[in-house]
Design a protein around this motif. Structure first.
Motif, PDB file in Angstrom:
ATOM      1  N   VAL A 253      18.929  33.332 -20.181  1.00 44.15           N
ATOM      2  CA  VAL A 253      18.294  33.236 -18.918  1.00 44.15           C
ATOM      3  C   VAL A 253      18.928  32.485 -18.255  1.00 44.15           C
ATOM      4  CG1 VAL A 253      15.899  33.027 -19.416  1.00 44.15           C
ATOM      5  CG2 VAL A 253      17.016  30.621 -19.170  1.00 44.15           C
ATOM      6  N   CYS A 254      18.978  32.412 -16.689  1.00 42.99           N
ATOM      7  CA  CYS A 254      19.901  32.119 -15.990  1.00 42.99           C
ATOM      8  C   CYS A 254      19.473  30.603 -15.164  1.00 42.99           C
ATOM      9  CB  CYS A 254      19.938  33.060 -14.632  1.00 42.99           C
ATOM     10  SG  CYS A 254      20.816  32.366 -13.167  1.00 42.99           S
ATOM     11  N   LYS A 255      20.789  29.648 -15.803  1.00 41.23           N
ATOM     12  CA  LYS A 255      20.307  28.516 -15.269  1.00 41.23           C
ATOM     13  C   LYS A 255      19.620  28.503 -14.185  1.00 41.23           C
ATOM     14  CE  LYS A 255      24.531  26.932 -18.343  1.00 41.23           C
ATOM     15  NZ  LYS A 255      25.555  26.407 -17.837  1.00 41.23           N
ATOM     16  N   HIS A 256      20.285  29.023 -13.027  1.00 38.13           N
ATOM     17  CA  HIS A 256      19.956  28.529 -11.549  1.00 38.13           C
ATOM     18  C   HIS A 256      18.358  29.742 -10.852  1.00 38.13           C
ATOM     19  CE1 HIS A 256      23.731  26.661 -11.455  1.00 38.13           C
ATOM     20  NE2 HIS A 256      24.168  28.295 -11.442  1.00 38.13           N
ATOM     21  N   ASP A 257      17.634  30.521 -13.047  1.00 38.36           N
ATOM     22  CA  ASP A 257      16.868  31.291 -12.322  1.00 38.36           C
ATOM     23  C   ASP A 257      15.763  30.462 -11.346  1.00 38.36           C
ATOM     24  OD1 ASP A 257      14.727  32.760 -12.315  1.00 38.36           O
ATOM     25  OD2 ASP A 257      14.616  34.138 -14.059  1.00 38.36           O
ATOM     26  N   LYS A 258      14.572  30.551 -10.374  1.00 37.35           N
ATOM     27  CA  LYS A 258      13.968  30.120  -9.066  1.00 37.35           C
ATOM     28  C   LYS A 258      12.571  31.119  -9.405  1.00 37.35           C
ATOM     29  CE  LYS A 258      17.355  28.254  -6.468  1.00 37.35           C
ATOM     30  NZ  LYS A 258      17.582  28.186  -4.926  1.00 37.35           N
ATOM     31  N   GLY A 259      12.379  31.785 -10.609  1.00 38.95           N
ATOM     32  CA  GLY A 259      10.998  32.258 -10.037  1.00 38.95           C
ATOM     33  C   GLY A 259      11.331  33.571  -9.849  1.00 38.95           C
ATOM     34  N   GLY A 260       9.874  33.929  -9.601  1.00 39.23           N
ATOM     35  CA  GLY A 260       9.868  35.724  -9.232  1.00 39.23           C
ATOM     36  C   GLY A 260       8.981  35.211  -7.489  1.00 39.23           C
ATOM     37  N   PRO A 261       8.755  35.978  -6.708  1.00 39.28           N
ATOM     38  CA  PRO A 261       7.831  35.564  -5.754  1.00 39.28           C
ATOM     39  C   PRO A 261       6.269  36.393  -6.028  1.00 39.28           C
ATOM     40  CG  PRO A 261       9.241  38.546  -5.550  1.00 39.28           C
ATOM     41  CD  PRO A 261       9.076  37.468  -6.882  1.00 39.28           C
ATOM     42  N   HIS A 262       5.477  35.862  -5.263  1.00 40.39           N
ATOM     43  CA  HIS A 262       4.356  35.852  -5.356  1.00 40.39           C
ATOM     44  C   HIS A 262       3.706  35.611  -6.604  1.00 40.39           C
ATOM     45  CE1 HIS A 262       4.739  38.012  -2.083  1.00 40.39           C
ATOM     46  NE2 HIS A 262       5.366  39.582  -2.487  1.00 40.39           N
ATOM     47  N   GLN A 263       2.753  36.651  -7.784  1.00 39.97           N
ATOM     48  CA  GLN A 263       2.817  36.005  -8.756  1.00 39.97           C
ATOM     49  C   GLN A 263       3.706  35.522 -10.028  1.00 39.97           C
ATOM     50  OE1 GLN A 263      -0.170  39.069 -10.022  1.00 39.97           O
ATOM     51  NE2 GLN A 263      -1.958  38.654  -8.902  1.00 39.97           N
ATOM     52  N   SER A 264       5.368  36.099  -9.187  1.00 41.56           N
ATOM     53  CA  SER A 264       6.181  35.794 -10.620  1.00 41.56           C
ATOM     54  C   SER A 264       6.561  34.731 -10.558  1.00 41.56           C
ATOM     55  CB  SER A 264       6.614  36.905 -11.025  1.00 41.56           C
ATOM     56  OG  SER A 264       5.966  38.026 -11.110  1.00 41.56           O
ATOM     57  N   ARG A 265       6.097  33.576  -9.184  1.00 39.68           N
ATOM     58  CA  ARG A 265       6.568  32.609  -9.194  1.00 39.68           C
ATOM     59  C   ARG A 265       6.964  31.492 -10.543  1.00 39.68           C
ATOM     60  NH1 ARG A 265       1.738  32.269  -6.667  1.00 39.68           N
ATOM     61  NH2 ARG A 265       0.361  30.321  -7.539  1.00 39.68           N
ATOM     62  N   ASP A 266       6.279  31.007 -11.567  1.00 39.97           N
ATOM     63  CA  ASP A 266       6.470  30.470 -12.623  1.00 39.97           C
ATOM     64  C   ASP A 266       6.935  31.479 -14.002  1.00 39.97           C
ATOM     65  OD1 ASP A 266       4.556  32.011 -12.973  1.00 39.97           O
ATOM     66  OD2 ASP A 266       3.074  30.256 -13.312  1.00 39.97           O
ATOM     67  N   ARG A 267       7.166  32.278 -13.298  1.00 39.81           N
ATOM     68  CA  ARG A 267       7.745  33.427 -14.909  1.00 39.81           C
ATOM     69  C   ARG A 267       9.170  33.605 -14.112  1.00 39.81           C
ATOM     70  NH1 ARG A 267       3.427  31.744 -16.302  1.00 39.81           N
ATOM     71  NH2 ARG A 267       1.680  34.008 -17.513  1.00 39.81           N
ATOM     72  N   TRP A 268      10.240  33.560 -15.656  1.00 47.53           N
ATOM     73  CA  TRP A 268      11.464  34.171 -15.539  1.00 47.53           C
ATOM     74  C   TRP A 268      11.745  35.471 -15.154  1.00 47.53           C
ATOM     75  CZ3 TRP A 268      14.689  30.143 -16.667  1.00 47.53           C
ATOM     76  CH2 TRP A 268      14.639  28.936 -17.919  1.00 47.53           C
ATOM     77  N   THR A 269      12.801  35.895 -13.908  1.00 50.59           N
ATOM     78  CA  THR A 269      13.057  36.386 -13.541  1.00 50.59           C
ATOM     79  C   THR A 269      14.218  37.429 -14.416  1.00 50.59           C
ATOM     80  OG1 THR A 269      14.189  36.119 -11.507  1.00 50.59           O
ATOM     81  CG2 THR A 269      12.310  35.962 -11.514  1.00 50.59           C
ATOM     82  N   THR A 270      14.830  36.912 -15.071  1.00 55.28           N
ATOM     83  CA  THR A 270      16.409  37.176 -15.520  1.00 55.28           C
ATOM     84  C   THR A 270      15.980  37.122 -17.454  1.00 55.28           C
ATOM     85  OG1 THR A 270      17.101  34.164 -15.490  1.00 55.28           O
ATOM     86  CG2 THR A 270      17.203  35.919 -13.853  1.00 55.28           C
ATOM     87  N   PHE A 271      15.426  37.195 -17.930  1.00 60.48           N
ATOM     88  CA  PHE A 271      15.072  37.169 -18.843  1.00 60.48           C
ATOM     89  C   PHE A 271      15.418  37.988 -19.469  1.00 60.48           C
ATOM     90  CE2 PHE A 271      12.782  37.254 -23.433  1.00 60.48           C
ATOM     91  CZ  PHE A 271      12.862  36.730 -24.327  1.00 60.48           C
TER      92      PHE A 271
END
Length: 721
Positions: A253-271
C-alpha cells in the motif's frame, strides 16, 4: 550365456551395487544444493544465557524493539528490558501493564481461560524522542497507550482502543510497522479472528472480500520507497483445482494513501498483492508455498549487482505434504517489477483467471502513489477493488532456492541474517541463521558465484531448545556468532561461534565460516571480530581449501633456502598472503600443518595429499569404477560361458530332427505323442531289429516291433521321408 556366467557376473556386480546406487542417487538429487552439515551440536556444547521471565506461567515472548544496547521483550502483563550483551534484566525499566479486573471477567464470560485473559504486549514503537506507542491483547479487548518519558519517569499520555492495530490472541500471526507518523498493521479486527485486515487509521482492506484477503497468516512487514510491504500466506482464491492450496503473498500500500472518493473514503486505493514463487525449477516445479519468516531489506553485492536490495525468506511445504523447507532470496527490484506488470482478472466465478489487456487498464495506473487519492476517478477506485491481484509471481533470485532441506523431523520457522560480514580477504558474505520447529538453529553462509547461483554451506546445526519447541523469532546480537532465539516460554542469548574448538589450520579453513580465521602467529583458530589486525589471519570461505595453510605470512618478504633451484624475485611478491600462488614451492617448513597423525613431517607435502580430493573427484572415481565393473563382469561371464559350453553331438539340424522323431517312435512308446496302434518297419530305415528286445505294453504282454507285414511302409514314407 550359461548359469555359471550369470553367477560370475552377479557376484561381481553385487559388490559394486552400493557404489552404483550412491552415484545415481547423487545424480538424481542434483537439483539439491550442497546442504551437508559440517557440525551438529547439542545444547550442552553451546554457550548460552537463558531468560524465562515469569516462571509460573507462559509469557508468549515476542521481540518488540532492539537497539545497540537493549532488547525489549513483550510478555504477560509486562515489558522486559534486557541488556543485549549479557541478558541482564533492568528491573527499574520494566513496564508492568495488566488487564483491568472488568476486562478479565468479561473475557472469562466469553469462554476464554484464565491464561488467555491477560494482557500480552505485542506492539512497541518509538514515535518521537522519549515517546512510545505500545499495544496489548488486554484480555481479548486490544488496547493501546502512548507513553511519555519525563525526568526518568514513564507517564501515560493517552489511552485508546487497539482494535485493528493489535491482535486479540497472543498466538495470532500479526505484524506491524511504524512509518511516516502512522502505525501500519496486519491483524484481525474481531473476537473470533474472522475479519482479517491491513489497517492504517482510518483506512482498511475490504470487509469479507476474498479477493483481497482470504484467511491470511501475516508474517512480516517492511518499508521500501513510497510503499509498505506485507508478507503473508493465505488460501489461494485463484486455485481452480479440487480442494484448496496455500500461497505465499506480498502486498503493498502507498504510505500517502488518503482513501478514495465518496464511499471509498475509508478504503485503500493502492492495495495490490502478488504471489511469491519459491520453487525448484523444472517442467513440474516443486513449490515451497507457505512463507514463515523474512528478514529486513539487506543491501549488498549479489549476482554482480553491488547495490542489490534483497530479503531472505523461509518457506515450507504444507503440513500434510513432504516435509520440505527452503530459504529463498527475493530482489526488491523484482517485487516492484511484478507490481508494474499485468493484472489478473476473472469474468465470473467459474471462469479462468486471465491477464487484463493493457488497453483496459485506466490511467493513472491503479496502485500507484498519487498526490491526493481522494480525487481519483471512480473507475480507478473500482478497478483496484475488483483487480487487486497481479498476474505474474515474484521469482526467486537466480531462479531457485538458496537452501533446501527435506526432513521428516523439522521445518523452518524463522530466519535472520548477519549481513555482509567482511573477511580478511576483503570479501563479504552473508551469515544466515535459520530456526526450526524442533528447537534448532542452522548456521549457513551464502557464498556468491560470478558464473551462476550462489552456494549455501551449512556450517552447523545447533540444538537450542528442547524438542517440539519451535523457534519463533531470531535476532542478531553484538559480536560474531551471537544470536537471540525466542520461544513462547524462554529467550536465549546463544553463541554459535565454533572457532575456538579447532586447533589445526586445515580444520579452521574447511569450516568456511566468515567469523573464523587461522592466526598463523598464535597457531589457533580465532574469531575475526576479536583480532586487532588481519595481517596474520588466513581464510578461504569460497573453497574451504587447506592449501593456504602452507603459506605463512611474514612481516616483509618470503625467505627461501639458498639451494632453491627456482629464483624468486622478492620484490614481485606481495606481503599479503592471499596473493601468493599456493602451488609455488618455497621449501619452507610450516609450523601449523606439518603434523599428520601425530607424526612430524617436512613441509606440508603429506598433508596436501589429504586435502586435494573433493566430492567431484569422488563422483568421477565411483562412475569410472562402476563402468569398469560392468565391463569386467560381462567379460568374465563371456569367458566362463565359452569355457563350459557343451558342444553338440549332432552335426546338422536335419539329422537332429530325424533323430528326435526316431526317439519318440522307438524309445518313448508310452508318450502321448507316439501312435499306439501302429508299428514302424525299421528294416526300411536300415535299422536292425534283431538286437531289439521285445517290450511289454501296459498290460504286461510282449509285442513284436517288426512291422514289415503290417503294410504301413507307404504311410511311413509319406510321413517321415
Amino acid at each position: 550365456m550359461t548359469s555359471s556366467a550369470f553367477s560370475c557376473l552377479s557376484k561381481f556386480n553385487l559388490n559394486l551395487l552400493p557404489f552404483i546406487l550412491i552415484y545415481f542417487i547423487k545424480l538424481g538429487h542434483g537439483w539439491l544444493p550442497n546442504t551437508s552439515t559440517k557440525l551438529i551440536n547439542s545444547a550442552n556444547k553451546l554457550s548460552s544465557i537463558t531468560f524465562r521471565g515469569n516462571t509460573t506461567s507462559l509469557d508468549h515472548f515476542t521481540v518488540l524493539y532492539q537497539d545497540e544496547n537493549s532488547i525489549l521483550l513483550g510478555g504477560r502483563n509486562q515489558i522486559y528490558n534486557l541488556s543485549v550483551f549479557d541478558f541482564n534484566e533492568r528491573r527499574d525499566s520494566t513496564i508492568f501493564w495488566p488487564s483491568s479486573e472488568a476486562h478479565s471477567q468479561l473475557c472469562n464470560l466469553k469462554g476464554k481461560f484464565e491464561d488467555d485473559c491477560q494482557n500480552y504486549i505485542r506492539i512497541l514503537f518509538p514515535t518521537a524522542p522519549g515517546k512510545y506507542l505500545i499495544c496489548g491483547t488486554n484480555s481479548y479487548k486490544p488496547i493501546c497507550r502512548i507513553l511519555q518519558e519525563k525526568n526518568g519517569q514513564i507517564i501515560i499520555e493517552k489511552e485508546m482502543e487497539g482494535i485493528g492495530l493489535c491482535p486479540y490472541d497472543p498466538d495470532h500471526n500479526s505484524t506491524s510497522i511504524y512509518s511516516n507518523g502512522h502505525l501500519f498493521s496486519a491483524t484481525v479486527a474481531d473476537f473470533s479472528g474472522t475479519d482479517p485486515l491491513i489497517y492504517r487509521e482510518p483506512l482498511r482492506t475490504e470487509l469479507s472480500d476474498l479477493r483481497q484477503l482470504n484467511a491470511p497468516n501475516f508474517v512480516s512487514t517492511l518499508t521500501y520507497g513510497d510503499y509498505i510491504y506485507f508478507f503473508f500466506r493465505e488460501t489461494a482464491v485463484e486455485y481452480m483445482n479440487c480442494g484448496k492450496v496455500i500461497y505465499s503473498r506480498v502486498a503493498r500500500v502507498c504510505k500517502h494513501d488518503k482513501g478514495g472518493p465518496h464511499q471509498s473514503r475509508d478504503r485503500w486505493t493502492t492495495f495490490l498483492k502478488a504471489r511469491l514463487n519459491c520453487s525448484v525449477p523444472g517442467d513440474y516445479p516443486f513449490y515451497f508455498d507457505e512463507i514463515q519468516s523474512t528478514t529486513s531489506v539487506i543491501e549488498g553485492n549479489y549476482g554482480g549487482n553491488k547495490n542489490a536490495k534483497i530479503i531472505y525468506s523461509a518457506l515450507t511445504t504444507p503440513d500434510n505434504a513432504i516435509g520440505g523447507s527452503a530459504i529463498c532470496i527475493f530482489d526488491m527490484e523484482d517485487v516492484q517489477s511484478v507490481f508494474q506488470g499485468p493484472f489478473k482478472h476473472q469474468d465470473s466465478i467459474n471462469a479462468n483467471w486471465l491477464p487484463v489487456p493493457d488497453n483496459k487498464v485506466p490511467s493513472p495506473r491503479p496502485g500507484e502513489c498519487v498526490q491526493d487519492s481522494r480525487v481519483l476517478a471512480d473507475k480507478n477506485v473500482n478497478f483496484i477493488k475488483t483487480h487487486p491481484m497481479m498476474e505474474k509471481a515474484v521469482p526467486p533470485l537466480f531462479g531457485q532456492p538458496l537452501l533446501i532441506r527435506i526432513s521428516l523431523h523439522y521445518r523452518f520457522t524463522a530466519v535472520t541474517v548477519d549481513p555482509q560480514v567482511r573477511t580478511v580477504n576483503d570479501e563479504t558474505y552473508d551469515v544466515i541463521y535459520v530456526g526450526t520447529d524442533d528447537g534448532k538453529i542452522l548456521k549457513v553462509v551464502n557464498i556468491p558465484s560470478s558464473t551462476g547461483p550462489p552456494q549455501a554451506v551449512v556450517i552447523s546445526e545447533n540444538e537450542i531448545f528442547s524438542r517440539k519447541t519451535p523457534v519463533k523469532q531470531l535476532r542478531i546480537a553484538p559480536r560474531y556468532g551471537r544470536v537471540i532465539a525466542v520461544s513462547k516460554a524462554e529467550v536465549k542469548l546463544v553463541t554459535i561461534n565454533h572457532c575456538e574448538h579447532y586447533s589445526r589450520c586445515s580444520d579452521c579453513l574447511e569450516l568456511r565460516d566468515p567469523h573464523c580465521a587461522w592466526d598463523s602467529i598464535k597457531g589457533t583458530c580465532v574469531s575475526v571480530d576479536t583480532a586487532t589486525s588481519f595481517r596474520y589471519l588466513i581464510q578461504d570461505i569460497r573453497n574451504g581449501s587447506a592449501v593456504r595453510c602452507r603459506i605463512q605470512p611474514s612481516d616483509n618478504t618470503i625467505t627461501t633456502k639458498e639451494d632453491n633451484t627456482i629464483p624468486i624475485d622478492k620484490n614481485s611478491l606481495d606481503t599479503d598472503k592471499d596473493l601468493i600462488d599456493p602451488l609455488l614451492n618455497l621449501d619452507t617448513e610450516s609450523t601449523d600443518c606439518n603434523e599428520v597423525d601425530g607424526e612430524k613431517v617436512k613441509g606440508c607435502a603429506s598433508q596436501s595429499k589429504l586435502t586435494l580430493y573433493t566430492s567431484e573427484y569422488l563422483h568421477i572415481i565411483v562412475a569410472v569404477a562402476s563402468l569398469a565393473g560392468l565391463f569386467v563382469g560381462f567379460l568374465c561371464g563371456y569367458l566362463v560361458s565359452r569355457r563350459f559350453h557343451v558342444h553338440s553331438q549332432f552335426p546338422s539340424p536335419t539329422f537332429i530332427e530325424q533323430h528326435n522323431h526316431l526317439d519318440r517312435l522307438t524309445v518313448n512308446q508310452t508318450s502321448f505323442l507316439a501312435p499306439r496302434t501302429k508299428t514302424v518297419n525299421l528294416d526300411v530305415l536300415n535299422v536292425s531289429t534283431d538286437s531289439l528286445p521285445p517290450k511289454k505294453d501296459n498290460l504286461g504282454s510282449l509285442k513284436n516291433l517288426n512291422i514289415t507285414n503290417e503294410g504301413t511302409l507307404q504311410k511311413i514314407k509319406k510321413t517321415y521321408i
